[in-house]
Enzyme design. Structure first.
Site, PDB file in Angstrom:
ATOM      1  N   LYS A 133     -14.484  -1.011   6.877  1.00 31.83           N
ATOM      2  CA  LYS A 133     -13.983  -2.001   7.848  1.00 31.83           C
ATOM      3  C   LYS A 133     -12.489  -2.248   7.603  1.00 31.83           C
ATOM      4  O   LYS A 133     -12.102  -2.610   6.496  1.00 31.83           O
ATOM      5  CB  LYS A 133     -14.750  -3.312   7.675  1.00 31.83           C
ATOM      6  CG  LYS A 133     -14.173  -4.508   8.420  1.00 31.83           C
ATOM      7  CD  LYS A 133     -15.030  -5.746   8.202  1.00 31.83           C
ATOM      8  CE  LYS A 133     -14.454  -6.971   8.876  1.00 31.83           C
ATOM      9  NZ  LYS A 133     -13.399  -7.633   8.084  1.00 31.83           N
ATOM     10  N   ASP A 134     -11.692  -2.018   8.640  1.00 34.63           N
ATOM     11  CA  ASP A 134     -10.256  -2.278   8.483  1.00 34.63           C
ATOM     12  C   ASP A 134      -9.706  -3.015   9.699  1.00 34.63           C
ATOM     13  O   ASP A 134     -10.487  -3.509  10.529  1.00 34.63           O
ATOM     14  CB  ASP A 134      -9.492  -0.968   8.215  1.00 34.63           C
ATOM     15  CG  ASP A 134      -9.102  -0.269   9.500  1.00 34.63           C
ATOM     16  OD1 ASP A 134      -9.801  -0.450  10.527  1.00 34.63           O
ATOM     17  OD2 ASP A 134      -8.089   0.455   9.501  1.00 34.63           O
ATOM     18  N   MET A 135      -8.369  -3.079   9.800  1.00 33.26           N
ATOM     19  CA  MET A 135      -7.750  -3.844  10.884  1.00 33.26           C
ATOM     20  C   MET A 135      -6.774  -3.006  11.715  1.00 33.26           C
ATOM     21  O   MET A 135      -6.025  -3.569  12.514  1.00 33.26           O
ATOM     22  CB  MET A 135      -7.025  -5.085  10.298  1.00 33.26           C
ATOM     23  CG  MET A 135      -7.988  -6.044   9.618  1.00 33.26           C
ATOM     24  SD  MET A 135      -7.184  -7.379   8.694  1.00 33.26           S
ATOM     25  CE  MET A 135      -6.425  -8.312  10.002  1.00 33.26           C
ATOM     26  N   GLU A 136      -6.743  -1.689  11.512  1.00 32.18           N
ATOM     27  CA  GLU A 136      -5.767  -0.870  12.250  1.00 32.18           C
ATOM     28  C   GLU A 136      -6.307   0.448  12.808  1.00 32.18           C
ATOM     29  O   GLU A 136      -5.832   0.915  13.860  1.00 32.18           O
ATOM     30  CB  GLU A 136      -4.560  -0.510  11.350  1.00 32.18           C
ATOM     31  CG  GLU A 136      -3.666  -1.648  10.963  1.00 32.18           C
ATOM     32  CD  GLU A 136      -4.124  -2.369   9.697  1.00 32.18           C
ATOM     33  OE1 GLU A 136      -4.977  -1.791   8.978  1.00 32.18           O
ATOM     34  OE2 GLU A 136      -3.667  -3.488   9.430  1.00 32.18           O
ATOM     35  N   GLU A 155       0.840  -1.203   0.000  1.00 23.56           N
ATOM     36  CA  GLU A 155       0.000   0.000   0.000  1.00 23.56           C
ATOM     37  C   GLU A 155       0.875   1.252   0.000  1.00 23.56           C
ATOM     38  O   GLU A 155       0.509   2.278  -0.571  1.00 23.56           O
ATOM     39  CB  GLU A 155      -0.869   0.041   1.261  1.00 23.56           C
ATOM     40  CG  GLU A 155      -1.875  -1.074   1.391  1.00 23.56           C
ATOM     41  CD  GLU A 155      -2.439  -1.215   2.810  1.00 23.56           C
ATOM     42  OE1 GLU A 155      -3.408  -1.964   2.962  1.00 23.56           O
ATOM     43  OE2 GLU A 155      -1.906  -0.606   3.762  1.00 23.56           O
ATOM     44  N   ASP A 170     -12.391  -4.329  -1.186  1.00 25.92           N
ATOM     45  CA  ASP A 170     -13.381  -5.408  -1.208  1.00 25.92           C
ATOM     46  C   ASP A 170     -14.680  -4.919  -0.575  1.00 25.92           C
ATOM     47  O   ASP A 170     -14.677  -3.976   0.208  1.00 25.92           O
ATOM     48  CB  ASP A 170     -12.847  -6.634  -0.451  1.00 25.92           C
ATOM     49  CG  ASP A 170     -12.380  -6.274   0.946  1.00 25.92           C
ATOM     50  OD1 ASP A 170     -11.193  -5.931   1.104  1.00 25.92           O
ATOM     51  OD2 ASP A 170     -13.206  -6.286   1.868  1.00 25.92           O
ATOM     52  N   THR A 208      -5.801   0.199   3.062  1.00 23.40           N
ATOM     53  CA  THR A 208      -6.937  -0.352   2.327  1.00 23.40           C
ATOM     54  C   THR A 208      -7.981  -0.822   3.334  1.00 23.40           C
ATOM     55  O   THR A 208      -7.702  -0.942   4.521  1.00 23.40           O
ATOM     56  CB  THR A 208      -6.493  -1.525   1.443  1.00 23.40           C
ATOM     57  OG1 THR A 208      -5.856  -2.499   2.263  1.00 23.40           O
ATOM     58  CG2 THR A 208      -5.554  -1.053   0.356  1.00 23.40           C
TER      59      THR A 208
HETATM   60  N1  SAH Z   1      -3.816 -11.548   2.057  1.00 22.53           N
HETATM   61  C1  SAH Z   1      -3.436 -10.187   2.371  1.00 22.53           C
HETATM   62  C2  SAH Z   1      -3.772  -9.923   3.791  1.00 22.53           C
HETATM   63  C3  SAH Z   1      -3.779  -8.496   4.162  1.00 22.53           C
HETATM   64  S1  SAH Z   1      -4.662  -8.161   5.616  1.00 22.53           S
HETATM   65  C4  SAH Z   1      -1.988  -9.969   1.967  1.00 22.53           C
HETATM   66  O1  SAH Z   1      -1.723  -9.737   0.812  1.00 22.53           O
HETATM   67  O2  SAH Z   1      -1.078  -9.980   2.785  1.00 22.53           O
HETATM   68  C5  SAH Z   1      -5.677  -6.902   5.079  1.00 22.53           C
HETATM   69  C6  SAH Z   1      -5.158  -5.497   5.201  1.00 22.53           C
HETATM   70  O3  SAH Z   1      -6.027  -4.704   4.428  1.00 22.53           O
HETATM   71  C7  SAH Z   1      -5.221  -4.934   6.622  1.00 22.53           C
HETATM   72  O4  SAH Z   1      -4.179  -4.038   6.827  1.00 22.53           O
HETATM   73  C8  SAH Z   1      -6.599  -4.267   6.678  1.00 22.53           C
HETATM   74  O5  SAH Z   1      -6.593  -3.031   7.384  1.00 22.53           O
HETATM   75  C9  SAH Z   1      -6.992  -4.029   5.226  1.00 22.53           C
HETATM   76  N2  SAH Z   1      -8.307  -4.577   4.791  1.00 22.53           N
HETATM   77  C10 SAH Z   1      -8.691  -4.648   3.499  1.00 22.53           C
HETATM   78  N3  SAH Z   1      -9.931  -5.179   3.396  1.00 22.53           N
HETATM   79  C11 SAH Z   1     -10.349  -5.456   4.656  1.00 22.53           C
HETATM   80  C12 SAH Z   1     -11.552  -6.027   5.195  1.00 22.53           C
HETATM   81  N4  SAH Z   1     -12.570  -6.409   4.425  1.00 22.53           N
HETATM   82  N5  SAH Z   1     -11.631  -6.189   6.526  1.00 22.53           N
HETATM   83  C13 SAH Z   1     -10.616  -5.813   7.326  1.00 22.53           C
HETATM   84  N6  SAH Z   1      -9.463  -5.274   6.873  1.00 22.53           N
HETATM   85  C14 SAH Z   1      -9.314  -5.079   5.546  1.00 22.53           C
END
Ligand code: SAH
Length: 243
Positions: free
Chosen positions: A175-178, A14, A201, A91
């Site tokens: 929706k994210d993870m950070e 990213e 997505d 993302t």
């Molecule tokens: N398979 C991926 C995994 C990445 S994890 C890889 O290529 O390594 C996903 C990352 O994108 C996290 O940093 C998160 O913040 C973000 N993200 C994107 N779509 C997301 C979703 N639907 N839910 C949660 N986080 C998402």
């Protein structure tokens, strides 16, 4: 006058387009001992920029995504440069029913919540959800034609039972993870925060999230890079009285 801005990003893929475009310089000398993070600096107009990415897990060779590294990155970035603004770029998943489309870039709006911290005890419930403050992004969004939405964070990429209903209760579209982990650090250290999230997505679409994510990562990262530069330009050219 020079402004210090910290940019915190979970994934190297990213961040790479931004690192290239703004000619960030890799600064291993700034990384605190023992931490896997990557630090970069550049000067962009009147802005001193510090960018931190999460680095790779040495055992699994993947980015250190999700909340634990994110909070530590945010703290290290703040300690290193005392920024007047911290921007978390990344993302995210979007809710199609609320108007999100692949490649859209959203700015944080009103608050950032958690959807995976369920503590059903009075007071602790609200603590778990977080609802951390963010700067008012209305003027930036209007000037750049960007969407805005409430962001909800959890430690999983996929979506399980309770998650969607909590995301909806928070009024979130993204929706994210950070973001919420970073927002807790900013709230605690009193640093204004903005999140910029590019949609890879759609969480209310049948296709598996991981497949959509990988298909759209390049497009989303390129849009993220372009809009992040536009936001920096906007901040440079307009007095932002919240900062
Ligand atoms: N398979 C991926 C995994 C990445 S994890 C890889 O290529 O390594 C996903 C990352 O994108 C996290 O940093 C998160 O913040 C973000 N993200 C994107 N779509 C997301 C979703 N639907 N839910 C949660 N986080 C998402």
């Amino acid at each position: 006058m020079t402004t210090k801005i910290a940019i915190v990003m979970a994934m190297q893929a990213e961040a790479d387009p931004l690192i290239e475009n703004l000619r960030f310089c890799h600064r291993p000398d700034l990384v605190p001992p023992g931490l896997p993070f990557r630090f970069y600096t550049t000067v962009y107009g009147q802005q001193d920029l510090l960018l931190v990415t999460s680095g790779k897990d040495p055992r699994f060779q993947v980015d250190n995504v999700a909340t634990v590294p994110a909070a530590l990155m945010a703290y290290q970035a703040i300690e290193r440069c005392a920024p007047s603004l911290l921007i978390n770029c990344g993302t995210a998943g979007g809710i199609k029913a609320a108007g999100a489309m692949i490649g859209d870039v959203y700015l944080s709006k009103d608050k950032i919540c958690f959807h995976h911290r369920r503590i059903p005890i009075p007071g602790f419930w609200e603590y778990g959800v977080g609802s951390y403050p963010v700067i008012d992004s209305a003027a930036i969004a209007a000037a750049l034609g960007l969407k805005r939405g409430i962001i909800s964070t959890g430690d999983s990429l996929d979506l399980c039972g309770e998650d969607l209903s909590l995301i909806e209760q928070h009024g979130a579209i993204v929706k994210d993870m950070e973001a919420a982990a970073i927002a807790w650090v900013c709230y605690t250290c009193k640093v204004p925060m903005l999140a910029v999230k590019s949609i890879t997505d759609l969480i209310d679409k049948a296709a598996p999230t991981a497949d959509q994510f990988l298909d759209n990562l390049a497009l989303a990262s390129s849009n993220l890079q372009r809009q992040t530069v536009a936001i920096l330009d906007f901040l440079q050219n307009n007095e932002c009285d919240q900062l």
